[in-house]
Design a protein around this motif. Structure first.
Motif, PDB file in Angstrom:
ATOM      1  N   UNK A  98      -0.099  11.604   8.643  1.00 37.50           N
ATOM      2  CA  UNK A  98       1.546  11.195   8.311  1.00 37.50           C
ATOM      3  C   UNK A  98       2.005  11.840   6.354  1.00 37.50           C
ATOM      4  N   UNK A  99       2.938  12.528   6.570  1.00 32.90           N
ATOM      5  CA  UNK A  99       3.366  12.564   5.664  1.00 32.90           C
ATOM      6  C   UNK A  99       3.629  11.529   4.170  1.00 32.90           C
ATOM      7  N   UNK A 100       3.932  11.765   3.038  1.00 33.64           N
ATOM      8  CA  UNK A 100       4.122   9.914   1.574  1.00 33.64           C
ATOM      9  C   UNK A 100       5.609   9.211   2.390  1.00 33.64           C
ATOM     10  N   UNK A 101       6.167  10.155   3.010  1.00 36.97           N
ATOM     11  CA  UNK A 101       7.565   9.701   3.135  1.00 36.97           C
ATOM     12  C   UNK A 101       7.227   8.645   4.372  1.00 36.97           C
ATOM     13  N   UNK A 102       6.455   9.235   5.263  1.00 34.12           N
ATOM     14  CA  UNK A 102       6.763   8.727   6.670  1.00 34.12           C
ATOM     15  C   UNK A 102       5.221   7.622   7.263  1.00 34.12           C
ATOM     16  N   UNK A 103       4.214   7.126   5.832  1.00 33.67           N
ATOM     17  CA  UNK A 103       3.669   6.634   5.636  1.00 33.67           C
ATOM     18  C   UNK A 103       4.554   5.420   4.965  1.00 33.67           C
ATOM     19  N   UNK A 104       5.472   5.768   4.474  1.00 38.76           N
ATOM     20  CA  UNK A 104       6.705   4.666   3.240  1.00 38.76           C
ATOM     21  C   UNK A 104       7.264   3.950   4.838  1.00 38.76           C
ATOM     22  N   UNK A 105       7.528   4.869   5.787  1.00 42.17           N
ATOM     23  CA  UNK A 105       8.890   3.868   7.191  1.00 42.17           C
ATOM     24  C   UNK A 105       7.532   3.628   7.534  1.00 42.17           C
ATOM     25  N   UNK A 106       6.671   3.794   7.964  1.00 45.20           N
ATOM     26  CA  UNK A 106       5.485   2.662   8.793  1.00 45.20           C
ATOM     27  C   UNK A 106       4.833   1.816   8.038  1.00 45.20           C
ATOM     28  N   UNK A 107       5.061   1.732   6.654  1.00 45.43           N
ATOM     29  CA  UNK A 107       4.942   0.700   6.226  1.00 45.43           C
ATOM     30  C   UNK A 107       4.809  -0.794   6.650  1.00 45.43           C
ATOM     31  N   UNK A 108       5.870  -1.036   6.748  1.00 45.40           N
ATOM     32  CA  UNK A 108       6.212  -2.887   7.338  1.00 45.40           C
ATOM     33  C   UNK A 108       6.016  -2.789   8.660  1.00 45.40           C
ATOM     34  N   UNK A 109       6.111  -1.568   9.228  1.00 47.56           N
ATOM     35  CA  UNK A 109       4.926  -1.711  10.542  1.00 47.56           C
ATOM     36  C   UNK A 109       4.038  -2.642  10.892  1.00 47.56           C
ATOM     37  N   UNK A 110       2.795  -1.531   9.773  1.00 51.07           N
ATOM     38  CA  UNK A 110       1.873  -1.493   9.957  1.00 51.07           C
ATOM     39  C   UNK A 110       1.205  -2.576   9.268  1.00 51.07           C
ATOM     40  N   UNK A 111       1.936  -3.229   7.944  1.00 49.39           N
ATOM     41  CA  UNK A 111       1.704  -4.513   7.590  1.00 49.39           C
ATOM     42  C   UNK A 111       1.968  -6.212   8.606  1.00 49.39           C
ATOM     43  N   UNK A 112       3.201  -6.136   9.292  1.00 48.94           N
ATOM     44  CA  UNK A 112       3.763  -6.959  10.567  1.00 48.94           C
ATOM     45  C   UNK A 112       2.543  -6.644  11.244  1.00 48.94           C
ATOM     46  N   UNK A 113       2.037  -6.038  11.385  1.00 52.21           N
ATOM     47  CA  UNK A 113       1.302  -5.882  12.753  1.00 52.21           C
ATOM     48  C   UNK A 113       0.164  -6.411  12.404  1.00 52.21           C
TER      49      UNK A 113
END
Length: 395
Positions: A339-354
């Motif tokens: 994933x690109x830098x921006x996509x890592x930032x976008x999925x961050x809430x999903x990953x941290x919550x999970x």
């Protein structure tokens, strides 16, 4: 080179089986083949039947499947977000940041020709920031193939950013970062970040002085890495590195008006070393001091990455120069390295919550906190061999 898996792109069958391939090849993040939808329910039914039939052996197999399904479940959540994202979100934002860095170079060279100290300092700062964006963020994205879905273009950008801009060999850089560091994160002797250690250096020298020599050390190390290259690859690397260094030297003399070779080289060193301190710090802060694993008893991928990787907090300067995947989304980056830098930032809430819902570690710490820890525990962290961690019930 790494690219987004085919099943993550629009128009692909969502129920397509994940392939059992290595994570550095940019494909699956699983260690076994998985299924989704009806196929997954069928597999679960078969597993239930086998558990009843085989007793304790079936129970253990089901437990392994449950552990592996954590990564599969998280991957499906992230996969859906990636599919719903536009090209601008997936690649455009990061490509624009890199393009902006290149656009900063012409005014930087012109400002460096000014006799006014403030304008000259502004030119130095502008060139230092642009160089950090291009050589750190650009190199990192190019090594993962995150700048293009095309394999050919991915290889082109790797050579351009790593060799011409970064003064290193693309082949050795990709191998060390993708096939060793990412494939064997925090595994002793493989991806344990030991390449960043220099135990012969005193604490203060390593943390605050030695990083300033990174622009000099990098091309010298690149020359040493050419031993395993073919003649063609070695020749290309030498030519590309020379082109990058000479281009900046020539522009400083002919555009900025530098008269002395020594002042020109000193300016090049100052610009290239401007972000060397945080560059070295970030690379050691996010892995060293965390659990290290034995090569023969490593945990499943999701446990390995959540225990062995740490995020730093948001930092406007480092987020832009180094990229989110190296600063505040490093956990996400190691779980989904294509994933690109921006996509890592976008999925961050999903990953941290999970991860928090599943009671898995989601490690975060501040830059200053890590710096204090490394300063006070330098011998333990950077000189002595790290202890091996075993995750009971996981390995």
């Amino acid at each position: 080179m790494q690219n987004v898996p085919e099943q993550w792109r629009e128009g692909q069958d969502e129920n397509r089986g994940e392939r059992d391939v290595k994570p550095w090849e940019g494909q699956a993040l699983f260690q076994r083949k998985g299924r989704s939808g009806d196929a997954e329910r069928d597999a679960k039914g078969r597993a239930d039947g086998e558990r009843e039939e085989n007793g304790e052996a079936g129970k253990k197999e089901a437990e392994v499947t449950d552990k592996e399904s954590l990564m599969m479940e998280l991957t499906r959540l992230v996969q859906q977000t990636v599919k719903e994202s536009s090209w601008w979100e997936r690649r455009g934002i990061d490509c624009s940041i890199l393009a902006g860095a290149f656009l900063c170079l012409p005014p930087a060279f012109l400002l460096l020709g000014s006799s006014q100290i403030l304008w000259f300092a502004a030119g130095m700062l502008l060139m230092g920031v642009a160089h950090a964006v291009i050589t750190v963020k650009g190199n990192h994205l190019a090594s993962h193939g995150a700048l293009s879905e095309s394999q050919a273009w991915g290889e082109f950008w790797a050579v351009f950013f790593i060799e011409i801009c970064g003064s290193f060999t693309a082949r050795a850089g990709v191998h060390a970062h993708i096939k060793m560091h990412h494939a064997h994160t925090n595994v002793i002797g493989l991806g344990d970040s030991s390449t960043w250690k220099a135990p012969f250096l005193p604490r203060n020298v390593y943390l605050f002085i030695a990083p300033l020599a990174v622009p000099i050390i990098t091309p010298l190390v690149a020359l040493g890495e050419l031993k395993g290259h073919t003649v063609v690859q070695a020749t290309r690397t030498v030519l590309m590195v020379s082109l990058g260094l000479y281009s900046q030297y020539w522009l400083l003399i002919n555009v900025s008006g530098f008269q002395s070779p020594y002042s020109t080289l000193l300016c090049m060193l100052a610009c290239r070393a401007m972000f060397s301190l945080p560059y070295i710090h970030v690379n050691i802060f996010q892995h060293i001091g965390l659990p290290m694993f034995s090569p023969t008893r490593r945990p499943k991928r999701i446990y390995q990455m959540t225990h062995g990787v740490l995020n730093l907090p948001r930092n406007p300067l480092l987020d832009w120069t180094f990229g989110h995947s190296l600063i505040n989304c490093h956990v996400e980056h190691h779980l989904f390295p294509f994933l690109s830098d921006n996509m890592c930032l976008k999925v961050k809430p999903i990953v941290s919550k999970y991860l928090k819902e599943k009671e898995l570690p989601y490690q975060e710490d501040s830059y200053l906190s890590r710096l204090r820890m490394f300063f006070h525990k330098y011998q333990e962290l950077m000189v002595f061999a790290p202890p091996i961690t075993e995750l009971v019930g996981v390995q």
